[in-house]
Design a protein around this motif. Structure first.
Motif, short mmCIF file in Angstrom:
data_model
loop_
_atom_site.label_atom_id
_atom_site.label_comp_id
_atom_site.label_asym_id
_atom_site.label_seq_id
_atom_site.Cartn_x
_atom_site.Cartn_y
_atom_site.Cartn_z
N ASP A 38 3.96 4.17 8.78
CA ASP A 38 2.99 3.23 9.36
C ASP A 38 3.22 2.98 10.84
O ASP A 38 3.09 1.85 11.32
CB ASP A 38 3.06 1.90 8.60
CG ASP A 38 2.07 1.89 7.45
OD1 ASP A 38 1.60 2.97 7.06
OD2 ASP A 38 1.80 0.79 6.92
N ASP A 40 0.82 -1.22 0.00
CA ASP A 40 0.00 0.00 0.00
C ASP A 40 0.85 1.27 0.00
O ASP A 40 0.31 2.37 -0.03
CB ASP A 40 -0.99 0.01 1.18
CG ASP A 40 -0.33 -0.24 2.52
OD1 ASP A 40 0.59 -1.07 2.59
OD2 ASP A 40 -0.73 0.40 3.51
N HIS A 41 2.18 1.10 0.01
CA HIS A 41 3.08 2.26 0.00
C HIS A 41 3.97 2.31 -1.23
O HIS A 41 4.50 3.37 -1.56
CB HIS A 41 3.96 2.25 1.26
CG HIS A 41 3.15 2.28 2.50
ND1 HIS A 41 2.96 3.42 3.25
CD2 HIS A 41 2.40 1.30 3.11
CE1 HIS A 41 2.16 3.14 4.26
NE2 HIS A 41 1.81 1.87 4.20
N HIS A 52 -1.86 6.33 7.56
CA HIS A 52 -3.16 5.71 7.83
C HIS A 52 -3.96 6.50 8.87
O HIS A 52 -4.81 5.93 9.56
CB HIS A 52 -2.96 4.26 8.27
CG HIS A 52 -2.36 3.40 7.19
ND1 HIS A 52 -2.92 3.27 5.94
CD2 HIS A 52 -1.21 2.66 7.17
CE1 HIS A 52 -2.16 2.48 5.19
NE2 HIS A 52 -1.12 2.09 5.91
ZN ZN Z 1 0.41 0.76 5.31
#
Ligand code: ZN
Length: 334
Positions: A257, A149-150, A304
């Motif tokens: 994160d 997701d990065h 997030h």
């Molecule tokens: Zn993440």
């Protein structure tokens, strides 16, 4: 001519008003606006001294609260209930990236999850354009870590670089974790199972940049961008890195994160998640950084945290904090 118009014109003013009111009611009914059902572009901008920060939305993912670790289920449930998420286990969770214009360089921090298995991600390039920039203008991408997701948004569906003129920077420890088989031996069993698939994705997204000699590693805090330094924050992954941006006495630390569940992990920084590669180190890094950042002045951002993901930390007793989000401003500043 004049005579014929005056023939139809109401003789008394009151009749004229009634006629106009009826006409108005009819036109109001006919002009009901269709719903737009579209959202504002996913960017938010602020100045940090002389540096321009643009928060960018890549999308939302659902995180299952069952991945919370190092916290008793009743304690987790209590904190989740305070955020009104006790009736379901999936929490819609932002995925953000941040574009930093130092005045000399345009630096993107994280690349979002386009091409990842997360179908709800991948809005970053369109939001960069909506914010007034082009992906081709970006000089560098600094990655906090190499989870999908990065980093999966570094390439498009045709596996071409989305940022063709950028050099991608990642910490050496993070790079080695994914590119050197020997480095992945000490991760927990559950996490270990994910490594082969995740490693393939990392190799796919890095490939075009490595081939173009645009993939670089760093070791330590120094980066070739004035006002930006790396902050070692390993634990979530082997080389997880936060970034500190400073200008004219103002500071913003981008946590990456270090927080997945803001309604839990600010109050209980000792709570970890199942996909922390080393939960003990992840907790230690979070606790140490939060202690330093809760000075009431330093801006803090997270990938997030609820969009735009920028705020400050307020200390609330021993090893507990509250998140204070920034207020929307219709102007950007000097
Ligand atoms: Zn993440």
């Amino acid at each position: 001519m004049f005579r014929s118009i005056s023939h139809f014109w109401p003789r008394k003013p009151v009749i004229l008003l009634i006629a106009l009111a009826m006409l108005g009611a009819a036109s109001h009914a006919a002009a009901e606006a269709p719903m737009q059902k579209s959202q504002a572009p996913g960017y938010y901008r602020m100045m940090l001294g002389q540096v321009e920060i643009t928060a960018l939305c890549d999308g939302l993912i659902d995180l299952d609260t069952s991945v919370l670790k190092n916290i008793s289920p009743p304690d987790a449930q209590n904190l989740l209930a305070r955020a009104l998420v006790d009736n379901h286990r999936k929490v819609p969770t932002a995925t953000n990236a941040f574009l930093v214009n130092t005045g000399a360089k345009l630096v993107l921090i994280d690349a979002g999850g386009g091409t990842s298995p997360w179908p709800t991600l991948g809005r970053l390039p369109r939001n960069i354009r909506a914010s007034g920039y082009m992906p081709e203008q970006i000089d560098a991408v600094l990655l906090t870590h190499l989870h999908s997701d990065h980093c999966a948004g570094l390439i498009d569906a045709q596996r071409k670089p989305v940022y063709p003129n950028a050099v991608v920077y990642v910490s050496k420890a993070e790079h080695d974790h994914w590119f050197d088989a020997a480095e992945t031996k000490d991760v927990p069993g559950a996490y270990q199972k994910l490594v082969p698939k995740s490693r393939k994705l990392v190799h796919d997204v890095a490939g075009p940049y490595v081939a173009a000699n645009r993939w670089k590693t760093f070791d330590g805090a120094e980066l070739p961008f004035a006002g930006i330094k790396a902050v070692a924050a390993a634990g979530h992954t082997a080389g997880h890195t936060a970034y500190e941006i400073s200008s004219e006495g103002q500071t913003l630390v981008i946590l990456g994160d270090m927080v997945h569940f803001p309604m839990v992990q600010f109050t209980r920084p000792d709570a970890a998640v199942a996909f922390d590669a080393n939960p003990t180190r992840a907790v230690a890094a979070r606790e140490a950084l939060f202690r330093r950042l809760a000075d009431g002045k330093t801006f803090v951002a997270g990938m997030h945290l609820p969009f735009p993901g920028i705020g400050r930390l307020r200390a609330e007793g021993q090893n507990a904090y509250a998140w204070v989000p920034i207020e929307y401003s219709p102007t950007v500043g000097k």
